[in-house]
Design a protein around this motif. Structure first.
Motif, PDB file in Angstrom:
ATOM      1  N   VAL A 174       0.834  -1.203   0.000  1.00 54.49           N
ATOM      2  CA  VAL A 174       0.000   0.000   0.000  1.00 54.49           C
ATOM      3  C   VAL A 174       0.867   1.252   0.000  1.00 54.49           C
ATOM      4  N   GLN A 175       0.620   2.115  -0.954  1.00 55.25           N
ATOM      5  CA  GLN A 175       1.365   3.373  -1.085  1.00 55.25           C
ATOM      6  C   GLN A 175       0.380   4.533  -1.151  1.00 55.25           C
ATOM      7  N   VAL A 176       0.621   5.553  -0.349  1.00 52.45           N
ATOM      8  CA  VAL A 176      -0.219   6.749  -0.354  1.00 52.45           C
ATOM      9  C   VAL A 176       0.358   7.740  -1.356  1.00 52.45           C
ATOM     10  N   GLN A 177      -0.374   7.978  -2.437  1.00 47.04           N
ATOM     11  CA  GLN A 177       0.093   8.870  -3.488  1.00 47.04           C
ATOM     12  C   GLN A 177      -0.336  10.317  -3.265  1.00 47.04           C
ATOM     13  N   GLY A 178      -1.250  10.515  -2.349  1.00 45.71           N
ATOM     14  CA  GLY A 178      -1.721  11.872  -2.079  1.00 45.71           C
ATOM     15  C   GLY A 178      -3.049  11.823  -1.360  1.00 45.71           C
ATOM     16  N   THR A 179      -3.557  12.966  -1.009  1.00 48.63           N
ATOM     17  CA  THR A 179      -4.843  13.051  -0.334  1.00 48.63           C
ATOM     18  C   THR A 179      -5.746  14.043  -1.056  1.00 48.63           C
ATOM     19  N   LYS A 180      -7.037  13.869  -0.867  1.00 50.13           N
ATOM     20  CA  LYS A 180      -8.005  14.777  -1.454  1.00 50.13           C
ATOM     21  C   LYS A 180      -9.067  15.079  -0.412  1.00 50.13           C
ATOM     22  N   THR A 181      -9.480  16.322  -0.346  1.00 47.15           N
ATOM     23  CA  THR A 181     -10.462  16.741   0.641  1.00 47.15           C
ATOM     24  C   THR A 181     -11.828  16.913  -0.012  1.00 47.15           C
ATOM     25  N   TYR A 182     -12.828  16.316   0.610  1.00 46.30           N
ATOM     26  CA  TYR A 182     -14.191  16.377   0.106  1.00 46.30           C
ATOM     27  C   TYR A 182     -15.067  17.150   1.092  1.00 46.30           C
ATOM     28  N   VAL A 183     -16.023  17.874   0.557  1.00 44.49           N
ATOM     29  CA  VAL A 183     -16.996  18.573   1.390  1.00 44.49           C
ATOM     30  C   VAL A 183     -18.377  18.091   0.989  1.00 44.49           C
ATOM     31  N   ARG A 184     -19.148  17.665   1.991  1.00 42.08           N
ATOM     32  CA  ARG A 184     -20.506  17.163   1.740  1.00 42.08           C
ATOM     33  C   ARG A 184     -21.495  17.914   2.619  1.00 42.08           C
ATOM     34  N   PHE A 185     -22.658  18.176   2.049  1.00 41.77           N
ATOM     35  CA  PHE A 185     -23.686  18.949   2.748  1.00 41.77           C
ATOM     36  C   PHE A 185     -24.934  18.089   2.934  1.00 41.77           C
ATOM     37  N   TYR A 186     -25.521  18.168   4.124  1.00 41.66           N
ATOM     38  CA  TYR A 186     -26.709  17.374   4.435  1.00 41.66           C
ATOM     39  C   TYR A 186     -27.758  18.250   5.126  1.00 41.66           C
ATOM     40  N   GLN A 187     -29.019  17.862   4.957  1.00 36.14           N
ATOM     41  CA  GLN A 187     -30.094  18.560   5.639  1.00 36.14           C
ATOM     42  C   GLN A 187     -31.228  17.572   5.921  1.00 36.14           C
ATOM     43  N   ARG A 188     -32.090  17.932   6.851  1.00 37.97           N
ATOM     44  CA  ARG A 188     -33.237  17.096   7.177  1.00 37.97           C
ATOM     45  C   ARG A 188     -34.366  17.982   7.682  1.00 37.97           C
ATOM     46  N   ASP A 189     -35.581  17.452   7.605  1.00 35.86           N
ATOM     47  CA  ASP A 189     -36.766  18.243   7.954  1.00 35.86           C
ATOM     48  C   ASP A 189     -36.936  18.415   9.459  1.00 35.86           C
ATOM     49  N   SER A 190     -36.534  17.416  10.223  1.00 37.28           N
ATOM     50  CA  SER A 190     -36.646  17.491  11.672  1.00 37.28           C
ATOM     51  C   SER A 190     -35.478  16.757  12.297  1.00 37.28           C
ATOM     52  N   GLN A 191     -35.359  16.865  13.627  1.00 42.06           N
ATOM     53  CA  GLN A 191     -34.252  16.222  14.323  1.00 42.06           C
ATOM     54  C   GLN A 191     -34.348  14.694  14.260  1.00 42.06           C
ATOM     55  N   GLU A 192     -35.549  14.172  13.987  1.00 39.17           N
ATOM     56  CA  GLU A 192     -35.726  12.724  13.917  1.00 39.17           C
ATOM     57  C   GLU A 192     -35.667  12.193  12.484  1.00 39.17           C
ATOM     58  N   SER A 193     -35.665  13.077  11.499  1.00 33.30           N
ATOM     59  CA  SER A 193     -35.671  12.660  10.094  1.00 33.30           C
ATOM     60  C   SER A 193     -34.279  12.207   9.660  1.00 33.30           C
ATOM     61  N   PRO A 194     -34.219  11.336   8.657  1.00 30.09           N
ATOM     62  CA  PRO A 194     -32.908  10.922   8.129  1.00 30.09           C
ATOM     63  C   PRO A 194     -32.247  12.059   7.363  1.00 30.09           C
ATOM     64  N   TRP A 195     -30.933  12.044   7.345  1.00 31.54           N
ATOM     65  CA  TRP A 195     -30.192  13.070   6.616  1.00 31.54           C
ATOM     66  C   TRP A 195     -30.333  12.858   5.118  1.00 31.54           C
ATOM     67  N   LYS A 196     -30.477  13.954   4.381  1.00 33.11           N
ATOM     68  CA  LYS A 196     -30.536  13.914   2.924  1.00 33.11           C
ATOM     69  C   LYS A 196     -29.380  14.745   2.368  1.00 33.11           C
ATOM     70  N   PRO A 197     -28.587  14.159   1.482  1.00 29.75           N
ATOM     71  CA  PRO A 197     -27.466  14.916   0.922  1.00 29.75           C
ATOM     72  C   PRO A 197     -27.942  16.027  -0.010  1.00 29.75           C
TER      73      PRO A 197
END
Length: 205
Positions: A174-197
């Motif tokens: 295993v060789q690490v050739q580099g790293t990449k940073t991802y940003v993901r956004f989520y929201q939901r209708d209520s505190q009990e609702s599942p997250w939606k991307p």
């Protein structure tokens, strides 16, 4: 943006030839206009996304610096994932740092050892392990093996010394050739609702 028609009444085609304007079909001109209009919008959107991405990382860095100052702690490195959540718990932003991994020549040594094992266990080998091995070392269109499938082999508990050496060879490959940073956004209708991307991918918007 480039305009296809030249001042002297010619259009340049895909081969670089100059075609008199009266010989160019109206439908070709309409298609040209469609493409140029859409490309203009796409270029504007791409630039907005580049600006937004830079703003995201700048704001995250500023927030982490504020936390470090408040708690008198040094800011960590790039490794690790972070999640930031709104006060009402209905929105969150995830910043994930992923390593880009490749495999060195040790992987071929591991493949040879595994083949020896399977060859010797021919009658007793579980068909599921055969399928797992075949799938792990199958290459894709870019000639790359599946990282997840290779790592799945290491979770198979087999006590044969050659298998154990093969797993060690996989780890060493295993060789690490580099790293990449991802940003993901989520929201939901209520505190009990599942997250939606919240998709920033045009194909999934």
């Amino acid at each position: 943006m480039d305009v296809p028609e030249r001042k002297d009444g010619y259009y340049e085609d895909a081969r670089g030839r100059l075609i008199p304007s009266h010989l160019v079909k109206d439908t070709d001109l309409l298609e040209d206009q469609l493409v140029r209009n859409l490309m203009g919008g796409a270029e504007t959107l791409a630039e907005q996304m580049r600006v937004f991405r830079a703003m995201v990382f700048n704001d995250v860095a500023a927030f982490l610096a504020l936390l470090a100052e408040k708690y008198d702690a040094k800011r960590g490195g790039k490794k690790g994932n972070m999640t930031f959540t709104s006060f009402d718990g209905k929105q969150k932003v995830q910043v994930a740092v992923a390593d880009h991994l490749t495999f060195g020549p040790e992987l071929q040594i591991a493949k040879g050892l595994i083949d020896e094992c399977i060859g010797e266990w021919a009658k007793d080998t579980n068909d599921n392990i055969r399928v797992l091995v075949d799938h792990a070392f199958r290459v894709d269109k870019e000639g790359q093996v599946s990282r997840e499938s290779i790592f799945a082999l290491r979770r198979v508990n087999i006590t044969d010394p050659r298998w154990e050496k093969a797993m060690a060879a996989i780890a060493d490959s295993v060789q690490v050739q580099g790293t990449k940073t991802y940003v993901r956004f989520y929201q939901r209708d209520s505190q009990e609702s599942p997250w939606k991307p919240l998709s920033l991918d045009l194909a999934n918007a």
